[in-house]
Design a protein around this motif. Structure first.
Motif, PDB file in Angstrom:
ATOM      1  N   GLN A   1       4.767  13.248  98.643  1.00 15.69           N
ATOM      2  CA  GLN A   1       6.036  12.706  98.472  1.00 15.69           C
ATOM      3  C   GLN A   1       6.679  11.496  98.291  1.00 15.69           C
ATOM      4  OE1 GLN A   1       8.015  14.855 100.783  1.00 15.69           O
ATOM      5  NE2 GLN A   1       8.231  17.073  99.687  1.00 15.69           N
ATOM      6  N   LEU A   2       6.241  11.017  99.286  1.00 11.20           N
ATOM      7  CA  LEU A   2       7.344   9.211  98.952  1.00 11.20           C
ATOM      8  C   LEU A   2       5.513   8.800  97.920  1.00 11.20           C
ATOM      9  CD1 LEU A   2       8.242   6.955  99.401  1.00 11.20           C
ATOM     10  CD2 LEU A   2       6.829   6.543 101.854  1.00 11.20           C
ATOM     11  N   ILE A   3       4.203   8.779  97.487  1.00 10.73           N
ATOM     12  CA  ILE A   3       3.002   8.730  96.784  1.00 10.73           C
ATOM     13  C   ILE A   3       4.264   8.655  95.442  1.00 10.73           C
ATOM     14  CG2 ILE A   3       1.052   8.201  96.132  1.00 10.73           C
ATOM     15  CD1 ILE A   3       0.487   8.246  99.244  1.00 10.73           C
ATOM     16  N   SER A   4       4.867  10.074  95.583  1.00  8.82           N
ATOM     17  CA  SER A   4       4.784  10.013  94.086  1.00  8.82           C
ATOM     18  C   SER A   4       5.995   9.907  93.372  1.00  8.82           C
ATOM     19  CB  SER A   4       5.313  12.287  94.229  1.00  8.82           C
ATOM     20  OG  SER A   4       5.270  12.474  93.461  1.00  8.82           O
ATOM     21  N   LYS A   5       6.656   9.497  94.130  1.00  7.70           N
ATOM     22  CA  LYS A   5       7.925   8.597  94.326  1.00  7.70           C
ATOM     23  C   LYS A   5       7.578   7.298  93.580  1.00  7.70           C
ATOM     24  CE  LYS A   5      11.865  11.278  94.339  1.00  7.70           C
ATOM     25  NZ  LYS A   5      12.566  11.468  93.407  1.00  7.70           N
ATOM     26  N   LEU A   6       6.563   7.258  94.187  1.00  9.00           N
ATOM     27  CA  LEU A   6       6.184   5.009  94.301  1.00  9.00           C
ATOM     28  C   LEU A   6       5.397   5.746  92.573  1.00  9.00           C
ATOM     29  CD1 LEU A   6       4.592   4.228  97.538  1.00  9.00           C
ATOM     30  CD2 LEU A   6       6.682   3.354  95.913  1.00  9.00           C
ATOM     31  N   GLN A   7       4.991   6.195  92.778  1.00  5.25           N
ATOM     32  CA  GLN A   7       3.822   6.518  91.192  1.00  5.25           C
ATOM     33  C   GLN A   7       4.772   6.704  89.700  1.00  5.25           C
ATOM     34  OE1 GLN A   7       1.650  10.404  92.101  1.00  5.25           O
ATOM     35  NE2 GLN A   7       0.528   8.720  92.369  1.00  5.25           N
ATOM     36  N   GLU A   8       6.128   7.106  90.633  1.00  6.84           N
ATOM     37  CA  GLU A   8       7.201   7.367  88.958  1.00  6.84           C
ATOM     38  C   GLU A   8       7.709   5.646  88.771  1.00  6.84           C
ATOM     39  OE1 GLU A   8      10.600   9.413  90.377  1.00  6.84           O
ATOM     40  OE2 GLU A   8       9.206  11.014  90.709  1.00  6.84           O
ATOM     41  N   VAL A   9       7.106   4.345  89.326  1.00 10.56           N
ATOM     42  CA  VAL A   9       7.627   3.404  89.338  1.00 10.56           C
ATOM     43  C   VAL A   9       6.312   2.669  88.657  1.00 10.56           C
ATOM     44  CG1 VAL A   9       8.250   1.268  89.807  1.00 10.56           C
ATOM     45  CG2 VAL A   9       8.918   3.196  91.182  1.00 10.56           C
ATOM     46  N   GLU A  10       6.805   1.869  87.292  1.00  7.97           N
ATOM     47  CA  GLU A  10       6.082   1.336  86.409  1.00  7.97           C
ATOM     48  C   GLU A  10       6.372   0.164  86.511  1.00  7.97           C
ATOM     49  OE1 GLU A  10       5.711  -0.138  81.237  1.00  7.97           O
ATOM     50  OE2 GLU A  10       7.018   0.172  82.049  1.00  7.97           O
ATOM     51  N   LEU A  11       4.134  -0.372  87.008  1.00 11.20           N
ATOM     52  CA  LEU A  11       4.010  -1.611  87.484  1.00 11.20           C
ATOM     53  C   LEU A  11       3.710  -3.057  86.835  1.00 11.20           C
ATOM     54  CD1 LEU A  11       1.510  -0.598  89.914  1.00 11.20           C
ATOM     55  CD2 LEU A  11       3.488  -0.813  90.837  1.00 11.20           C
ATOM     56  N   ASP A  12       5.463  -3.523  86.729  1.00 10.51           N
ATOM     57  CA  ASP A  12       5.411  -4.743  86.650  1.00 10.51           C
ATOM     58  C   ASP A  12       4.604  -6.100  86.907  1.00 10.51           C
ATOM     59  OD1 ASP A  12       7.657  -4.970  88.512  1.00 10.51           O
ATOM     60  OD2 ASP A  12       9.225  -5.063  87.190  1.00 10.51           O
ATOM     61  N   ASP A  13       5.013  -7.616  86.341  1.00  8.32           N
ATOM     62  CA  ASP A  13       4.741  -8.616  87.629  1.00  8.32           C
ATOM     63  C   ASP A  13       4.592  -8.407  89.281  1.00  8.32           C
ATOM     64  OD1 ASP A  13       2.588  -8.945  85.120  1.00  8.32           O
ATOM     65  OD2 ASP A  13       4.043 -10.369  84.444  1.00  8.32           O
ATOM     66  N   THR A  14       5.737  -8.636  88.488  1.00  8.91           N
ATOM     67  CA  THR A  14       6.725  -8.531  90.799  1.00  8.91           C
ATOM     68  C   THR A  14       6.289  -7.762  91.351  1.00  8.91           C
ATOM     69  OG1 THR A  14       8.868  -9.636  89.232  1.00  8.91           O
ATOM     70  CG2 THR A  14       8.849  -8.783  91.580  1.00  8.91           C
ATOM     71  N   LEU A  15       6.044  -5.741  90.701  1.00 11.42           N
ATOM     72  CA  LEU A  15       5.061  -5.201  91.725  1.00 11.42           C
ATOM     73  C   LEU A  15       4.071  -5.335  91.914  1.00 11.42           C
ATOM     74  CD1 LEU A  15       7.596  -2.076  90.374  1.00 11.42           C
ATOM     75  CD2 LEU A  15       8.194  -4.011  92.865  1.00 11.42           C
ATOM     76  N   VAL A  16       3.533  -5.888  91.063  1.00 10.61           N
ATOM     77  CA  VAL A  16       2.493  -6.196  91.451  1.00 10.61           C
ATOM     78  C   VAL A  16       2.041  -7.682  92.557  1.00 10.61           C
ATOM     79  CG1 VAL A  16      -0.061  -7.469  90.078  1.00 10.61           C
ATOM     80  CG2 VAL A  16       0.908  -5.289  89.274  1.00 10.61           C
ATOM     81  N   LYS A  17       3.068  -8.419  92.086  1.00 12.18           N
ATOM     82  CA  LYS A  17       2.709  -9.265  93.446  1.00 12.18           C
ATOM     83  C   LYS A  17       2.580  -8.925  94.652  1.00 12.18           C
ATOM     84  CE  LYS A  17       4.188 -13.060  90.101  1.00 12.18           C
ATOM     85  NZ  LYS A  17       4.592 -14.159  90.685  1.00 12.18           N
TER      86      LYS A  17
END
Length: 319
Positions: free
Chosen positions: A120-136
């Motif tokens: 469930q938590l990973i499913s929530k994370l997958q809803e978030v679009e990864l920008d440069d800040t999150l990739v870092k």
């Protein structure tokens, strides 16, 4: 207590903020039932606590408050410091929780709950679009998880009853692959292990990749979700095979990991099928290395099945 631990571990929080939050936590501590957040109380505490997972039982499942993560309620545009928002803090907390080494609890219900909460938590994370800040953030935490000691489920040494990291590693691999392929593979390959089965290995020559085959039918009696866990392990391996197409060295490394860590003949057979399908896609020439991987896995399936048959029928040894 778990919430306060997360707050004091935040390297960016200021002393006056800690004092304010401690005062509020002491107030809540005097209430029998944990209250809902008061949206009118200050600007930062409610938002930060909304960013943290709610209602976790750390003693039972040690999921690091990671039962759920309601990103849609976060004021993602509001920044705490330069380059940092409530969303980035929430993602950091989620990665810390998912990467924790934790012992598999006893009982079918508790074990199913561990799997369900993680998914469930990973499913929530997958809803978030990864920008440069999150990739870092991902590129910062993955090496930390690999190099950490006993607190990390991706550390070099883990307990045999540690909850496997296959599902989390598959998500981590997918996020890291376009930005840092070396780190992506290193994390996924580390997560492939399933020590609870390796602990059942018989004494003798354990250097052979198929040494575990003879004990597979016995299974591990206290791990009721073992079949689901092995399926997730197989999915992680298939994901790496798909991504490694055309890269001979990576394919050989993934093959070695499969031979060492996957002990179910049905899952090895599935991976042989996956490798063949990936190698013979219509829009490209056959990938010879992947075809060799498919052949080796197919042969391993036959060998594993034969060894399992011999172990369950001692009379066949004479034949």
């Amino acid at each position: 207590g778990a919430l306060w631990m997360c707050i004091v571990l935040n390297p960016h929080c200021k002393l006056e903020q800690k004092s304010s939050w401690l005062k509020q936590l002491k107030k809540w501590n005097g209430v029998d039932v944990c209250p809902w957040e008061d949206g009118n109380h200050g600007n930062e505490l409610p938002n930060l606590t909304n960013a943290l997972p709610q209602g976790a039982n750390a003693n039972q499942e040690n999921m690091g408050q990671c039962k759920s993560l309601e990103y849609q309620h976060l004021p993602a545009h509001k920044f705490l410091e330069e380059g940092e928002s409530y969303l980035t803090l929430a993602v950091e907390v989620a990665l810390i929780g998912l990467g924790q080494q934790r012992k598999m609890p006893d009982g079918l219900y508790a074990q199913e709950k561990v799997c369900r909460n993680e998914e469930q938590l990973i499913s929530k994370l997958q809803e978030v679009e990864l920008d440069d800040t999150l990739v870092k953030i991902f590129r910062k935490y993955a090496p930390s998880l690999l190099e950490a000691g006993p607190y990390s489920g991706l550390g070099e040494v883990i307990h045999q009853d540690s909850v496997p990291m296959h599902t989390f590693a598959k998500y981590l691999f997918t996020c890291l692959l376009p930005h840092d392929a070396e780190l992506a593979y290193k994390s996924a390959l580390r997560a492939m292990r399933l020590l609870v089965l390796e602990s059942m290995a018989p004494l003798g020559d354990t250097s052979h990749p198929h040494h575990i085959a003879s004990v597979v039918p016995n299974r591990y009696p206290r791990w009721f979700t073992l079949s689901h866990i092995e399926s997730q392990q197989c999915e992680l391996a298939s994901t790496m095979l798909t991504a490694a197409k055309g890269d001979v060295q990576r394919l050989e490394t993934v093959l070695e990991s499969i031979q060492k860590n996957i002990h179910s003949s049905s899952h090895i057979f599935k991976l042989a099928q996956d490798a063949f399908k990936i190698a013979t896609l219509m829009d490209s020439l056959p990938d010879i290395t992947l075809l060799k991987v498919s052949l080796e896995l197919g042969l391993q399936t036959v060998l594993t099945a034969a060894l399992s048959l011999l172990s369950s029928n001692p009379a066949l040894h004479e034949l």
